[in-house]
Design an enzyme around this catalytic site. Structure first.
Site, PDB file in Angstrom:
ATOM      1  N   SER A 100       0.831  -1.207   0.000  1.00 19.33           N
ATOM      2  CA  SER A 100       0.000   0.000   0.000  1.00 19.33           C
ATOM      3  C   SER A 100       0.867   1.259   0.000  1.00 19.33           C
ATOM      4  O   SER A 100       2.005   1.254   0.472  1.00 19.33           O
ATOM      5  CB  SER A 100      -0.904   0.032   1.232  1.00 19.33           C
ATOM      6  OG  SER A 100      -1.775  -1.078   1.247  1.00 19.33           O
TER       7      SER A 100
HETATM    8  N1  SAH Z   1      -1.117  -4.870   4.083  1.00 18.66           N
HETATM    9  C1  SAH Z   1      -0.411  -5.115   2.850  1.00 18.66           C
HETATM   10  C2  SAH Z   1      -1.227  -4.642   1.668  1.00 18.66           C
HETATM   11  C3  SAH Z   1      -1.287  -5.713   0.622  1.00 18.66           C
HETATM   12  S1  SAH Z   1      -2.523  -5.533  -0.618  1.00 18.66           S
HETATM   13  C4  SAH Z   1       0.981  -4.495   2.859  1.00 18.66           C
HETATM   14  O1  SAH Z   1       1.286  -3.734   3.778  1.00 18.66           O
HETATM   15  O2  SAH Z   1       1.768  -4.782   1.959  1.00 18.66           O
HETATM   16  C5  SAH Z   1      -3.858  -6.502   0.035  1.00 18.66           C
HETATM   17  C6  SAH Z   1      -3.558  -7.943   0.326  1.00 18.66           C
HETATM   18  O3  SAH Z   1      -4.801  -8.527   0.745  1.00 18.66           O
HETATM   19  C7  SAH Z   1      -3.084  -8.785  -0.851  1.00 18.66           C
HETATM   20  O4  SAH Z   1      -1.890  -9.428  -0.496  1.00 18.66           O
HETATM   21  C8  SAH Z   1      -4.218  -9.786  -1.077  1.00 18.66           C
HETATM   22  O5  SAH Z   1      -3.769 -11.054  -1.532  1.00 18.66           O
HETATM   23  C9  SAH Z   1      -4.823  -9.868   0.299  1.00 18.66           C
HETATM   24  N2  SAH Z   1      -6.210 -10.342   0.366  1.00 18.66           N
HETATM   25  C10 SAH Z   1      -7.247 -10.069  -0.464  1.00 18.66           C
HETATM   26  N3  SAH Z   1      -8.374 -10.692  -0.052  1.00 18.66           N
HETATM   27  C11 SAH Z   1      -8.048 -11.362   1.100  1.00 18.66           C
HETATM   28  C12 SAH Z   1      -8.779 -12.201   2.009  1.00 18.66           C
HETATM   29  N4  SAH Z   1     -10.071 -12.492   1.841  1.00 18.66           N
HETATM   30  N5  SAH Z   1      -8.114 -12.706   3.078  1.00 18.66           N
HETATM   31  C13 SAH Z   1      -6.791 -12.428   3.286  1.00 18.66           C
HETATM   32  N6  SAH Z   1      -6.058 -11.661   2.451  1.00 18.66           N
HETATM   33  C14 SAH Z   1      -6.674 -11.123   1.380  1.00 18.66           C
END
Ligand code: SAH
Length: 224
Positions: free
Chosen positions: A73
């Site tokens: 993010s």
């Molecule tokens: N918090 C992360 C942001 C990653 S983007 C960081 O700091 O890098 C969002 C993430 O949510 C992705 O890796 C995606 O695979 C995950 N995601 C999407 N739907 C999800 C779900 N139902 N359960 C767990 N993870 C999920």
């Protein structure tokens, strides 16, 4: 970049630290006021969470690809969500969407106990291996964040880092009374930032804090 054999300090040069100070200043100018959030962002070596060796990308206020079609993010978004979460030391925090682990590291820097769920095995494995080598120890789970972690709850705080079409009922149930959930809600390519506070067993308050762009919160686990 080689992580693991080198120590954290060898991988975090004065140059990185200088760029990070500038990033913190940029976030302050954009309106992030919580000193604890800014200090935490000032301590987390974001360049170590990215595959790229181009450190100028690590300390720009931008999202960046981390593999498996996902992104780390934007620092402003991380700061904004973390500020809304009002993290206190020893808060038990559930994060949905581990991704690169950067948001989890920011929460750990604020003294939270972090439980983090990722649905994509590739990212889960990679991040679970990386974070301890740079000093961060959340509890990692491979699973579907829509379901939360009923056996580990209830939580003081829940942060969802992917865009949800609506607020998952299971997650609301896992909030303590007076607990807060920060979650981007919306169907398409834009979401609105919601803060849900649990007032009692069956009463919740919803506040809205502007629009953001997230990758979607998807159902099920991807095992490859
Ligand atoms: N918090 C992360 C942001 C990653 S983007 C960081 O700091 O890098 C969002 C993430 O949510 C992705 O890796 C995606 O695979 C995950 N995601 C999407 N739907 C999800 C779900 N139902 N359960 C767990 N993870 C999920």
């Amino acid at each position: 970049m080689h992580i693991g054999s080198n120590s954290y300090t060898m991988n975090d040069s004065l140059r990185h630290q200088g760029l990070r100070k500038r990033l913190v200043e940029a976030l302050r100018i954009k309106g992030i006021k919580d000193a604890k959030v800014l200090e935490a962002i000032g301590r987390v070596p974001r360049h170590l969470f990215m595959e790229s060796t181009f450190i100028q990308f690590a300390y720009k206020d931008q999202a960046f690809p981390i593999g498996a079609g996902q992104t780390i993010s934007q620092p402003y978004t991380v700061a904004f969500q973390t500020q809304l979460l009002e993290v206190k030391k020893n808060d038990k925090v559930l994060e949905i969407g581990t991704g690169s682990g950067y948001q989890a590291a920011v929460l750990l820097e604020m003294g939270a106990k972090v439980y983090t769920i990722e649905r994509q095995k590739e990212l889960f494995v990679k991040t679970q291996a990386l974070l301890p080598t740079i000093g961060y120890h959340p509890k990692f789970f491979l699973g579907d964040g829509y379901k939360g972690l009923p056996t580990y709850g209830p939580f003081d705080k829940i942060i969802v880092t992917a865009g949800a079409p609506s607020v998952p009922h299971e997650l609301k149930k896992q909030l303590k009374i007076n607990g807060k959930m920060v979650i981007p809600v919306g169907r398409d390519d834009r979401q609105e930032m919601f803060v849900i506070t649990r007032l009692s067993d069956d009463e919740f308050k919803t506040e809205k804090y502007g629009s953001f762009v997230f990758v979607p919160l998807l159902k099920g686990v991807v095992n490859n």
